[in-house]
Design a protein around this motif. Structure first.
Motif, mmCIF file in Angstrom:
data_model
loop_
_atom_site.group_PDB
_atom_site.id
_atom_site.type_symbol
_atom_site.label_atom_id
_atom_site.label_comp_id
_atom_site.label_asym_id
_atom_site.label_seq_id
_atom_site.Cartn_x
_atom_site.Cartn_y
_atom_site.Cartn_z
ATOM 1 N N ARG A 1 5.499 84.987 53.264
ATOM 2 C CA ARG A 1 6.648 84.416 52.540
ATOM 3 C C ARG A 1 7.244 83.244 53.312
ATOM 4 O O ARG A 1 7.638 82.233 52.724
ATOM 5 N N ASN A 2 7.299 83.379 54.634
ATOM 6 C CA ASN A 2 7.824 82.282 55.463
ATOM 7 C C ASN A 2 6.956 81.039 55.347
ATOM 8 O O ASN A 2 7.473 79.912 55.296
ATOM 9 N N ARG A 3 5.649 81.222 55.316
ATOM 10 C CA ARG A 3 4.739 80.076 55.181
ATOM 11 C C ARG A 3 4.930 79.391 53.832
ATOM 12 O O ARG A 3 4.909 78.161 53.733
ATOM 13 N N LEU A 4 5.131 80.201 52.781
ATOM 14 C CA LEU A 4 5.371 79.616 51.466
ATOM 15 C C LEU A 4 6.713 78.888 51.424
ATOM 16 O O LEU A 4 6.840 77.838 50.779
ATOM 17 N N THR A 5 7.695 79.429 52.123
ATOM 18 C CA THR A 5 8.991 78.755 52.216
ATOM 19 C C THR A 5 8.839 77.420 52.931
ATOM 20 O O THR A 5 9.428 76.410 52.523
ATOM 21 N N GLN A 6 8.035 77.392 53.977
ATOM 22 C CA GLN A 6 7.781 76.139 54.693
ATOM 23 C C GLN A 6 7.109 75.128 53.769
ATOM 24 O O GLN A 6 7.464 73.941 53.768
ATOM 25 N N ALA A 7 6.151 75.602 52.980
ATOM 26 C CA ALA A 7 5.456 74.707 52.046
ATOM 27 C C ALA A 7 6.439 74.145 51.020
ATOM 28 O O ALA A 7 6.415 72.951 50.715
ATOM 29 N N ARG A 8 7.314 74.996 50.509
ATOM 30 C CA ARG A 8 8.311 74.537 49.535
ATOM 31 C C ARG A 8 9.247 73.512 50.163
ATOM 32 O O ARG A 8 9.583 72.499 49.540
ATOM 33 N N ASN A 9 9.649 73.739 51.399
ATOM 34 C CA ASN A 9 10.509 72.776 52.096
ATOM 35 C C ASN A 9 9.810 71.433 52.267
ATOM 36 O O ASN A 9 10.439 70.373 52.130
ATOM 37 N N LEU A 10 8.527 71.462 52.577
ATOM 38 C CA LEU A 10 7.765 70.221 52.699
ATOM 39 C C LEU A 10 7.702 69.488 51.361
ATOM 40 O O LEU A 10 7.809 68.250 51.314
ATOM 41 N N LEU A 11 7.534 70.248 50.282
ATOM 42 C CA LEU A 11 7.502 69.625 48.961
ATOM 43 C C LEU A 11 8.858 69.002 48.624
ATOM 44 O O LEU A 11 8.916 67.904 48.059
ATOM 45 N N GLU A 12 9.932 69.678 48.968
ATOM 46 C CA GLU A 12 11.265 69.113 48.735
ATOM 47 C C GLU A 12 11.456 67.835 49.540
ATOM 48 O O GLU A 12 12.039 66.866 49.049
ATOM 49 N N ASN A 13 10.943 67.828 50.764
ATOM 50 C CA ASN A 13 11.009 66.624 51.589
ATOM 51 C C ASN A 13 10.204 65.497 50.944
ATOM 52 O O ASN A 13 10.645 64.340 50.916
ATOM 53 N N ALA A 14 9.049 65.838 50.412
ATOM 54 C CA ALA A 14 8.213 64.835 49.745
ATOM 55 C C ALA A 14 8.942 64.245 48.539
ATOM 56 O O ALA A 14 8.903 63.031 48.316
ATOM 57 N N VAL A 15 9.619 65.094 47.768
ATOM 58 C CA VAL A 15 10.381 64.610 46.619
ATOM 59 C C VAL A 15 11.453 63.622 47.079
ATOM 60 O O VAL A 15 11.634 62.558 46.472
ATOM 61 N N ASN A 16 12.142 63.954 48.154
ATOM 62 C CA ASN A 16 13.184 63.056 48.668
ATOM 63 C C ASN A 16 12.612 61.714 49.093
ATOM 64 O O ASN A 16 13.196 60.656 48.804
ATOM 65 N N ILE A 17 11.476 61.732 49.771
ATOM 66 C CA ILE A 17 10.854 60.489 50.225
ATOM 67 C C ILE A 17 10.426 59.633 49.043
ATOM 68 O O ILE A 17 10.724 58.431 48.973
ATOM 69 N N VAL A 18 9.716 60.243 48.097
ATOM 70 C CA VAL A 18 9.238 59.493 46.933
ATOM 71 C C VAL A 18 10.423 58.979 46.114
ATOM 72 O O VAL A 18 10.403 57.845 45.641
ATOM 73 N N SER A 19 11.465 59.784 45.982
ATOM 74 C CA SER A 19 12.657 59.349 45.242
ATOM 75 C C SER A 19 13.319 58.150 45.907
ATOM 76 O O SER A 19 13.744 57.210 45.219
ATOM 77 N N ASP A 20 13.397 58.180 47.228
ATOM 78 C CA ASP A 20 13.990 57.052 47.952
ATOM 79 C C ASP A 20 13.194 55.773 47.731
ATOM 80 O O ASP A 20 13.771 54.710 47.463
ATOM 81 N N VAL A 21 11.879 55.880 47.822
ATOM 82 C CA VAL A 21 11.031 54.700 47.625
ATOM 83 C C VAL A 21 11.144 54.213 46.188
ATOM 84 O O VAL A 21 11.248 53.003 45.930
ATOM 85 N N LYS A 22 11.157 55.140 45.232
ATOM 86 C CA LYS A 22 11.296 54.769 43.817
ATOM 87 C C LYS A 22 12.618 54.046 43.586
ATOM 88 O O LYS A 22 12.654 53.019 42.895
ATOM 89 N N ASP A 23 13.689 54.559 44.172
ATOM 90 C CA ASP A 23 14.996 53.922 44.018
ATOM 91 C C ASP A 23 15.004 52.516 44.614
ATOM 92 O O ASP A 23 15.584 51.588 44.030
#
Length: 74
Positions: free
Chosen positions: A6-28
């Motif tokens: 479960r912790n590993r999946l939580t880490q993966a989800r956190n990485l995906l959230e970070n990816a969303v933030n990065i892509v959103s910043d570049v898109k903006d």
């Protein structure tokens, strides 16, 4: 599922959230650049490429968010 998995999946989800933030910043940033483009360049190939890039980033954000939602359901 054990705690370690479960912790590993939580880490993966956190990485995906970070990816969303990065892509959103570049898109903006790209959207701001296109919004500030002079009117005489708005029919240029570069403008069209920038619009396509923004659309692709929006699609990527949606896909990443969908993946993160799937992980949350696990």
């Amino acid at each position: 599922m054990n705690k370690a998995k479960r912790n590993r999946l939580t880490q993966a989800r956190n990485l995906l959230e970070n990816a969303v933030n990065i892509v959103s910043d570049v898109k903006d940033e790209e959207q701001e650049a296109i919004d500030n483009m002079p009117e005489n360049l708005q029919s240029s190939d570069r403008y069209a490429e920038m619009e396509e890039a923004i659309d692709a980033m929006e699609d990527a954000i949606s896909s990443i968010e969908e993946a993160a939602d799937c992980l949350e359901k696990i």
